[in-house]
Structures are given as C-alpha cells and as structure tokens.
Design a protein around this motif. Structure first.
Motif, PDB file in Angstrom:
ATOM      1  N   VAL A 130       0.565  -0.826  -0.611  1.00 28.02           N
ATOM      2  CA  VAL A 130       0.133  -0.147   0.189  1.00 28.02           C
ATOM      3  C   VAL A 130       0.857   0.883   0.094  1.00 28.02           C
ATOM      4  O   VAL A 130       1.817   1.060   0.700  1.00 28.02           O
ATOM      5  CB  VAL A 130      -0.562  -0.529   0.762  1.00 28.02           C
ATOM      6  N   LYS A 133      -3.545   6.043   0.474  1.00 36.53           N
ATOM      7  CA  LYS A 133      -5.318   5.813   0.258  1.00 36.53           C
ATOM      8  C   LYS A 133      -6.003   7.071   0.340  1.00 36.53           C
ATOM      9  O   LYS A 133      -5.102   8.551   0.561  1.00 36.53           O
ATOM     10  CB  LYS A 133      -5.378   5.021   1.414  1.00 36.53           C
ATOM     11  N   ARG A 143     -13.806   5.292  -2.226  1.00 35.21           N
ATOM     12  CA  ARG A 143     -12.287   4.790  -1.448  1.00 35.21           C
ATOM     13  C   ARG A 143     -11.445   4.278  -2.064  1.00 35.21           C
ATOM     14  O   ARG A 143     -12.342   2.869  -3.123  1.00 35.21           O
ATOM     15  CB  ARG A 143     -13.179   4.255  -0.057  1.00 35.21           C
ATOM     16  N   ARG A 144     -10.124   4.555  -2.084  1.00 32.41           N
ATOM     17  CA  ARG A 144      -9.355   3.640  -2.821  1.00 32.41           C
ATOM     18  C   ARG A 144      -8.296   3.520  -2.050  1.00 32.41           C
ATOM     19  O   ARG A 144      -8.186   4.355  -1.498  1.00 32.41           O
ATOM     20  CB  ARG A 144      -9.003   5.037  -4.205  1.00 32.41           C
ATOM     21  N   LEU A 145      -8.096   2.738  -2.582  1.00 28.82           N
ATOM     22  CA  LEU A 145      -6.346   2.094  -1.671  1.00 28.82           C
ATOM     23  C   LEU A 145      -5.612   2.097  -2.752  1.00 28.82           C
ATOM     24  O   LEU A 145      -5.865   1.503  -4.229  1.00 28.82           O
ATOM     25  CB  LEU A 145      -7.111   0.431  -1.115  1.00 28.82           C
ATOM     26  N   HIS A 158      -5.483   1.774  -8.296  1.00 33.79           N
ATOM     27  CA  HIS A 158      -6.211   1.659  -7.119  1.00 33.79           C
ATOM     28  C   HIS A 158      -7.880   0.850  -6.872  1.00 33.79           C
ATOM     29  O   HIS A 158      -7.735   1.175  -8.386  1.00 33.79           O
ATOM     30  CB  HIS A 158      -7.368   3.712  -8.088  1.00 33.79           C
ATOM     31  N   PHE A 166     -10.979   0.339   4.664  1.00 34.80           N
ATOM     32  CA  PHE A 166     -10.403   1.510   4.292  1.00 34.80           C
ATOM     33  C   PHE A 166      -9.882   2.318   5.633  1.00 34.80           C
ATOM     34  O   PHE A 166      -8.137   2.429   5.660  1.00 34.80           O
ATOM     35  CB  PHE A 166     -10.959   2.922   4.290  1.00 34.80           C
ATOM     36  N   TYR A 169      -6.230  -0.481   6.792  1.00 35.22           N
ATOM     37  CA  TYR A 169      -4.943  -0.836   5.897  1.00 35.22           C
ATOM     38  C   TYR A 169      -4.323   0.901   5.814  1.00 35.22           C
ATOM     39  O   TYR A 169      -4.859   2.225   5.806  1.00 35.22           O
ATOM     40  CB  TYR A 169      -5.050  -0.762   4.187  1.00 35.22           C
ATOM     41  N   HIS A 170      -3.280   0.622   5.529  1.00 36.83           N
ATOM     42  CA  HIS A 170      -2.521   1.763   5.973  1.00 36.83           C
ATOM     43  C   HIS A 170      -1.594   2.334   4.688  1.00 36.83           C
ATOM     44  O   HIS A 170      -0.637   0.663   4.516  1.00 36.83           O
ATOM     45  CB  HIS A 170      -1.677   2.464   7.445  1.00 36.83           C
ATOM     46  N   SER A 171      -0.481   2.803   4.661  1.00 35.83           N
ATOM     47  CA  SER A 171       0.721   2.975   3.951  1.00 35.83           C
ATOM     48  C   SER A 171       1.816   1.873   4.415  1.00 35.83           C
ATOM     49  O   SER A 171       2.469   2.111   5.855  1.00 35.83           O
ATOM     50  CB  SER A 171       1.571   4.868   3.800  1.00 35.83           C
TER      51      SER A 171
END
Ligand SMILES: [Zn+2]
Length: 195
Positions: A130, A133, A143-145, A158, A166, A169-171
C-alpha cells in the motif's frame, strides 16, 4: 414537412391524422415520455454504479470516466430534444438516438454483474504494498487504496475498498489482492486481505 411529436407520422394540419393529437397535445405527450425515459436512464446509471461497487473492475476509474461522459452526453441529447419539442421543430432523429442511449447503463450494469457473479475461476493473488489511500465523501462515496502494480505497464493500481477495509489498511502495509479474470474478460477485484 413537419412530423407529429407524439407518433412521428407526417402531419398536414394541427390535428395528427395518425394519433389524433393536436400539436400541443403531442408536445406534452413527448415531454412526458422523455421524462419517463430519463428516469429509467438515471436508475440505470445508479444500477451500474452499484454493480461496479459489488464487482469492481480493475480499470474502475476509466469505467467511471466513460459512464460520466455517457451520462452527460445522454442528458444533453434529452435537453436538446425537449427544447426542439417546445419550438415544435423536427425531433425524430435525435429522439431515436436518445431512446437508443437510455438502456445502455442497464446493459453495462448487467454485463458487470454477469462478469463478476458468474465468474467461478480461481483468483490470482497479487501481493503488493500500500502506498496511499484517498476517500471522497458524498452521495456516492469513493474509497480507494493505492497499491504498487503487478502489471508491467502500470506503476500503481487504485483499488475500490469498503469503509472497514479503508480504516484498517495504511501506507506501507503488504496486502493480498484477489484478481479475477471475469466471465466476459473484464478483470475485477474480488477481495483484499492481509497475508
Ligand atoms: Zn401523431
């Protein structure tokens, strides 16, 4: 030569020989039908968006741009037909184009549902990272990752995700993305999970 706005047959006098409506009655009848078909068209666009949330195509943003252009072009044709009808000028050709455009979002919605719901193939699992987002609130929240891409000619993907995904999940996270081939060959994402 003028044509009846209601039934499209040629008319010599104010009362149409074919359907018996006056030019004013025919105009009202046409505008009512335009309104009904516009409602069917708008519902179709919503059905399409619902289908693309349930079975999101990999090229979701391209699909949204396409449906957006189609949406405004179709409403533009509808407005054009209505304005011509108000002036009692020829509308037959444009009216047929409009009536032809109305079912398209419904057909695309059915296509996406068939592509996803009847796709019993095994998903390819792509392990990616990732990198960001983003979300946009509104009547149709987006909402996009943003993840690194497994495709050679793409740098990033995307991915459309649910609200709970959403938030979780994180960078920097590593995720498994399930990519399905699609029954009619439109690749789509069937899920995201942590490895
Ligand atoms: Zn008529």
């Amino acid at each position: 030569m003028t044509r009846c706005l209601n039934c499209g047959s040629e008319r010599g006098a104010d009362i149409c020989d074919a359907c018996g409506l006056s030019s004013t009655g025919a105009e009202l009848s046409l505008r009512k039908r335009l309104l009904n078909r516009t409602a069917i068209f708008v519902l179709g666009a919503l059905a399409f968006i619902a289908a693309s949330v349930r079975y999101p195509p990999l090229e979701l943003d391209g699909v949204f741009i396409f449906i957006g252009v189609l949406f405004f072009a179709t409403l533009g044709v509808a407005i054009w037909v209505e304005r011509r009808a108000l002036r009692h000028t020829e509308v037959e050709a444009m009216k047929r184009i409009y009536y032809g455009l109305v079912p398209i979002p419904w057909l695309l919605a059915v296509l996406l549902v068939l592509n996803g719901a009847l796709d019993h193939g095994k998903p390819e699992v792509e392990r990616e990272r990732v990198v960001g987002k983003f979300a946009m609130a509104g009547a149709l929240p987006i909402r996009r990752l943003v993840v690194t891409s497994w495709r050679e000619d793409h740098r990033l993907e995307h991915i459309s995700i649910s609200r709970s995904d959403f938030d979780s999940y994180h960078s920097g996270d590593i995720v498994d993305i399930k990519v399905q081939g699609g029954l009619v060959g439109i690749p789509w994402i069937s899920g995201i999970s942590s490895p």
